[in-house]
Motif scaffolding. Structure first.
Motif, PDB file in Angstrom:
ATOM      1  N   CYS A  10       0.854  -1.188   0.000  1.00 32.78           N
ATOM      2  CA  CYS A  10       0.000   0.000   0.000  1.00 32.78           C
ATOM      3  C   CYS A  10       0.891   1.239   0.000  1.00 32.78           C
ATOM      4  O   CYS A  10       1.714   1.402   0.907  1.00 32.78           O
ATOM      5  N   CYS A  37       6.248  -4.985  -8.862  1.00 25.66           N
ATOM      6  CA  CYS A  37       4.789  -5.045  -8.722  1.00 25.66           C
ATOM      7  C   CYS A  37       4.135  -5.900  -9.799  1.00 25.66           C
ATOM      8  O   CYS A  37       2.967  -6.281  -9.665  1.00 25.66           O
ATOM      9  N   LEU A  44      -1.013  -4.423  -5.368  1.00 23.66           N
ATOM     10  CA  LEU A  44      -0.609  -3.026  -5.209  1.00 23.66           C
ATOM     11  C   LEU A  44      -1.835  -2.147  -4.942  1.00 23.66           C
ATOM     12  O   LEU A  44      -2.820  -2.207  -5.673  1.00 23.66           O
ATOM     13  N   VAL A  45      -1.745  -1.355  -3.890  1.00 20.57           N
ATOM     14  CA  VAL A  45      -2.830  -0.446  -3.521  1.00 20.57           C
ATOM     15  C   VAL A  45      -2.280   0.973  -3.441  1.00 20.57           C
ATOM     16  O   VAL A  45      -1.293   1.218  -2.746  1.00 20.57           O
ATOM     17  N   PHE A  46      -2.879   1.896  -4.166  1.00 20.28           N
ATOM     18  CA  PHE A  46      -2.527   3.308  -4.029  1.00 20.28           C
ATOM     19  C   PHE A  46      -3.422   3.917  -2.952  1.00 20.28           C
ATOM     20  O   PHE A  46      -4.651   3.754  -2.983  1.00 20.28           O
ATOM     21  N   GLN A  66       0.011  -0.086 -12.709  1.00 22.76           N
ATOM     22  CA  GLN A  66      -1.429  -0.103 -12.458  1.00 22.76           C
ATOM     23  C   GLN A  66      -1.711  -0.777 -11.116  1.00 22.76           C
ATOM     24  O   GLN A  66      -1.256  -1.891 -10.874  1.00 22.76           O
ATOM     25  N   PRO A  67      -2.467  -0.116 -10.246  1.00 21.90           N
ATOM     26  CA  PRO A  67      -2.770  -0.729  -8.949  1.00 21.90           C
ATOM     27  C   PRO A  67      -3.897  -1.743  -9.067  1.00 21.90           C
ATOM     28  O   PRO A  67      -4.662  -1.752 -10.032  1.00 21.90           O
ATOM     29  N   ASP A  68      -3.998  -2.582  -8.040  1.00 24.61           N
ATOM     30  CA  ASP A  68      -5.105  -3.532  -7.954  1.00 24.61           C
ATOM     31  C   ASP A  68      -6.302  -2.914  -7.250  1.00 24.61           C
ATOM     32  O   ASP A  68      -7.441  -3.311  -7.486  1.00 24.61           O
ATOM     33  N   ILE A  70      -7.582   1.133  -5.311  1.00 26.72           N
ATOM     34  CA  ILE A  70      -7.282   2.538  -5.045  1.00 26.72           C
ATOM     35  C   ILE A  70      -8.063   2.983  -3.814  1.00 26.72           C
ATOM     36  O   ILE A  70      -9.296   2.866  -3.776  1.00 26.72           O
TER      37      ILE A  70
END
Length: 297
Positions: A10, A37, A44-46, A66-68, A70
């Motif tokens: 995160c 990533c 992955l979390v933004f 690209q996140p998984d 948000i």
């Protein structure tokens, strides 16, 4: 080499993954992060103060992976890709379950109601409309203001209106201006991460949060493995140390120093350094990813 167990990474964006502070970025940091990533074990979390569109703009502008998921608006919104929500490919879907969980703290009020409560306070100025949210009222604050007195006045007004709110203070170092976010008490970056861990049935010991600023302190001072990138403000580093000492949580805070793969520990370099600190086995995967990238075609 053993199989890599799932990792929930995160990351804050501005001045954590996005190198828009005053410090220098190691040129290879973001490409290294993107390769890491891409591993199927990494979720992955933004986690950002930005709204969804500004997060997506940041991904494009700074070539971020690209996140998984948000987490936006300082923890007051959570989004998943439509494909993960069962709606086909493309776009992002807001999770109403998270809104249902945080809304009761504001006692039926929303953004416009809260800003009306503070309308006559000249020391705070509403931020741009794009930086506001249904459960997030954001302000610029005069640096000369007495923050302690102002905080007490704001909390008092909210309490008298039945609003249970969290006031999150941070500093925009580039603009040299204080920032204030008014959120439901039940909403924060930490709470949203905890919600995600629970929803995904994730192993909390393999969840990591990386940040740099005041609005990251709640998560950085918690039981979640935290990483402060090297470019973080010294005052934030000092406060983060105080928080983990107070909670006997020194093992869940890592301050990036630089040195991993010859990088300086700022921004994405610090994130990777923190991952290796908590999960040493990831260093081998990062090295292999780099070697495969540099191998002749």
């Amino acid at each position: 080499m053993s199989k890599l167990a799932p990792i929930l990474l995160c990351c804050d964006l501005d001045r954590t993954l996005i190198p828009n502070g005053n410090a220098e970025e190691s040129p290879e940091a973001r490409p290294r992060l993107a390769r890491f990533c891409a591993h199927p074990a990494v979720e992955l979390v933004f986690v950002s103060g930005r709204d969804l569109q500004l997060v997506l703009d940041g991904i494009d502008e700074w070539s971020l992976p690209q996140p998984d998921y948000i987490i936006g608006d300082v923890g007051t919104t959570i989004y998943a890709p439509r494909s993960q929500a069962g709606h086909g490919d493309g776009d992002w879907v807001h999770w109403p379950a998270w809104t249902d969980q945080i809304a009761p703290a504001w006692n039926g009020l929303m953004h416009d109601d809260v800003t009306h409560i503070f309308a006559d306070i000249s020391a705070i100025r509403p931020q741009e409309t794009v930086k506001q949210g249904a459960f997030k009222a954001s302000y610029y604050v005069d640096r000369q203001s007495n923050q302690e007195v102002l905080d007490a006045e704001l909390h008092g007004r909210l309490w008298r209106n039945g609003v249970d709110a969290r006031l999150v203070w941070s500093l925009d170092e580039a603009a040299d201006v204080l920032l204030l976010d008014v959120l439901p008490t039940s909403a924060s970056k930490l709470h949203a991460i905890e919600f995600l861990i629970q929803h995904l049935s994730f192993d909390e010991s393999r969840a990591i949060f990386a940040g740099d600023s005041g609005n990251d302190l709640h998560a950085l001072g918690s039981h979640i493995n935290g990483v402060l990138v090297a470019n973080a403000d010294p005052a934030v580093k000092a406060r983060a140390r105080e928080l983990v000492r107070a909670g006997a949580l020194e093992d869940t805070l890592y301050l990036a120093q630089g040195g991993l793969f010859g990088m300086n520990g700022n921004y994405a370099a610090g994130v990777l350094e923190g991952v290796v600190h908590y999960l040493p086995e990831t260093r081998e995967y990062m090295t292999l990813a780099q070697d495969s990238c540099e191998a002749p075609g």
